[in-house]
Design an enzyme around this catalytic site. Structure first.
Site, PDB file in Angstrom:
ATOM      1  N   GLU A 201       0.819  -1.218   0.000  1.00 19.07           N
ATOM      2  CA  GLU A 201       0.000   0.000   0.000  1.00 19.07           C
ATOM      3  C   GLU A 201       0.854   1.271   0.000  1.00 19.07           C
ATOM      4  OE1 GLU A 201      -3.196   0.168  -0.687  1.00 19.07           O
ATOM      5  OE2 GLU A 201      -2.863  -1.975  -0.980  1.00 19.07           O
ATOM      6  N   GLY A 202       2.043   1.187   0.585  1.00 22.34           N
ATOM      7  CA  GLY A 202       2.935   2.343   0.583  1.00 22.34           C
ATOM      8  C   GLY A 202       3.298   2.737  -0.843  1.00 22.34           C
ATOM      9  N   HIS A 203       3.650   1.732  -1.654  1.00 18.60           N
ATOM     10  CA  HIS A 203       3.967   2.026  -3.061  1.00 18.60           C
ATOM     11  C   HIS A 203       2.741   2.586  -3.778  1.00 18.60           C
ATOM     12  CE1 HIS A 203       7.002  -1.326  -2.375  1.00 18.60           C
ATOM     13  NE2 HIS A 203       7.761  -0.346  -2.809  1.00 18.60           N
TER      14      HIS A 203
ATOM     15  N   LYS B 142       8.940   8.794   2.349  1.00 16.32           N
ATOM     16  CA  LYS B 142       9.746   9.347   3.446  1.00 16.32           C
ATOM     17  C   LYS B 142      10.291   8.269   4.374  1.00 16.32           C
ATOM     18  CE  LYS B 142       8.063  14.019   4.251  1.00 16.32           C
ATOM     19  NZ  LYS B 142       7.527  14.883   5.302  1.00 16.32           N
TER      20      LYS B 142
ATOM     21  N   GLN C 194      17.618   8.376   1.836  1.00 16.56           N
ATOM     22  CA  GLN C 194      17.596   8.156   0.383  1.00 16.56           C
ATOM     23  C   GLN C 194      16.945   9.338  -0.322  1.00 16.56           C
ATOM     24  OE1 GLN C 194      16.556   4.350  -1.765  1.00 16.56           O
ATOM     25  NE2 GLN C 194      14.538   5.279  -1.862  1.00 16.56           N
TER      26      GLN C 194
ATOM     27  N   SER D 146       6.794  -2.049   4.535  1.00 18.25           N
ATOM     28  CA  SER D 146       8.067  -2.304   3.869  1.00 18.25           C
ATOM     29  C   SER D 146       8.021  -3.703   3.263  1.00 18.25           C
ATOM     30  CB  SER D 146       9.206  -2.240   4.898  1.00 18.25           C
ATOM     31  OG  SER D 146      10.356  -2.890   4.383  1.00 18.25           O
TER      32      SER D 146
HETATM   33  O1  PAF Z   1      13.590   2.714  -2.513  1.00 20.09           O
HETATM   34  C1  PAF Z   1      13.781   1.817  -3.353  1.00 20.09           C
HETATM   35  O2  PAF Z   1      12.937   0.925  -3.576  1.00 20.09           O
HETATM   36  C2  PAF Z   1      15.086   1.780  -4.133  1.00 20.09           C
HETATM   37  O3  PAF Z   1      16.150   2.204  -3.347  1.00 20.09           O
HETATM   38  C3  PAF Z   1      15.022   2.576  -5.449  1.00 20.09           C
HETATM   39  C4  PAF Z   1      14.802   4.059  -5.198  1.00 20.09           C
HETATM   40  C5  PAF Z   1      13.929   2.028  -6.332  1.00 20.09           C
HETATM   41  C6  PAF Z   1      16.361   2.439  -6.206  1.00 20.09           C
HETATM   42  O4  PAF Z   1      16.655   1.108  -6.484  1.00 20.09           O
END
Ligand code: PAF
Length: 280
Positions: A31-33, A146, A151, A183
């Site tokens: 769900e986060g994605h 976030k 990153q 995650s």
């Molecule tokens: O956050 C992630 O899933 C990865 O680090 C990313 C940004 C897709 C790069 O591989």
């Protein structure tokens, strides 16, 4: 949704598009994605997502081989939500047709602290693949979560310094009702570990409460949080209160003066390493 595996097909589908909104992922979508895809949709059209498990950002003893690869499920999820127009899912030969000898090297003061200290080379690997993906997709906007706070900062700084014409948008961390940040790695947790896992966020909230009560001794708060988690069977890498603007340690006077802060944590529960953070 079109699913493409080559850069050539990707470019064919995106020809002439100037408002591409992009969400890079490593798949095993949750769900986060999906929330990132929705935000992308609000800020551009068409939306492109990518799924690529990037070997460059994994250390030799990390979970590259067992990282969940669930492309068919991911495609079904994306098709149900209807936010994404093109899914780019290259294989390794497509994205790394030759050894990647040119690399992006994030500055030490951001790339070698916290996650970068625990996972040497991690942010170089992330930056390099993100730059490559940006060059394939040529988005106007790209969305990051976030939960991966450092990153997000590394990517933002890279775009600024290389003057890439990409606006980076951040989405708040999506959590389970018990507080555990979503995650892909949560699926590694055994049932007892899953029950314990929300404690990581609880530890961050506890640091926040102490600070709100006016306790300014940050090192003591960090140590307390570490000791509490270690005492419950975690192996803590760090609990760190940092300035939001550069992730450096704040001075006592800065804390007292209301410098915007964030508390970040990384810890292992059994074989699973979790990270989380909370803006204070
Ligand atoms: O956050 C992630 O899933 C990865 O680090 C990313 C940004 C897709 C790069 O591989």
């Amino acid at each position: 949704m079109k699913v493409v595996h080559t850069i050539e097909d990707l470019r064919d589908h995106l020809r002439g598009q100037l408002r591409v909104s992009f969400v890079p992922t490593m798949g095993n979508l949750h769900e986060g994605h999906m929330a990132l895809m929705k935000l992308a949709r609000q800020h551009g059209d068409p939306v492109v997502a990518s799924i690529f498990v990037n070997r460059l950002q994994f250390g030799p003893n990390e979970d590259f081989d067992r990282y969940p690869r669930t492309l068919q499920n991911d495609i079904e999820k994306l098709e149900r939500e209807r936010d994404v127009y093109v899914l780019f899912a290259p294989d390794e030969r497509e994205l790394y047709p030759e050894p990647q000898s040119y690399r992006v090297q994030p500055p030490q003061e951001l790339g070698d602290i916290l996650e970068g200290e625990c996972r040497p080379g991690f942010f170089g690997g992330v930056s390099t693949v993100v730059l490559k993906l940006f060059s394939c997709v040529q988005p106007r906007v790209a969305v990051f979560g976030k939960k991966d706070y450092q990153q997000l900062m590394v990517v933002r700084n890279m775009c600024r310094q290389f003057q890439l014409p990409v606006e980076i948008l951040a989405h708040e961390t999506v959590r389970n009702p018990d507080g555990l940040a979503l995650s892909s790695r949560n699926m590694y947790l055994q049932p007892t570990e899953r029950a314990e896992a929300p404690r990581l966020y609880a530890a961050l909230q506890s640091v926040q409460q102490h600070l709100q009560r006016g306790e300014c001794d940050i090192e003591q708060l960090e140590q307390q949080a570490c000791a509490e988690l270690n005492g419950r069977g975690w192996q803590v890498d760090y609990v760190a209160v940092r300035r939001r603007r550069d992730l450096h340690k704040p001075g006592r006077d800065e804390v007292a003066a209301g410098e915007p802060l964030v508390v970040l944590a990384a810890a292992k529960l059994g074989a699973t390493r979790l990270i989380d953070n909370l803006e204070l």
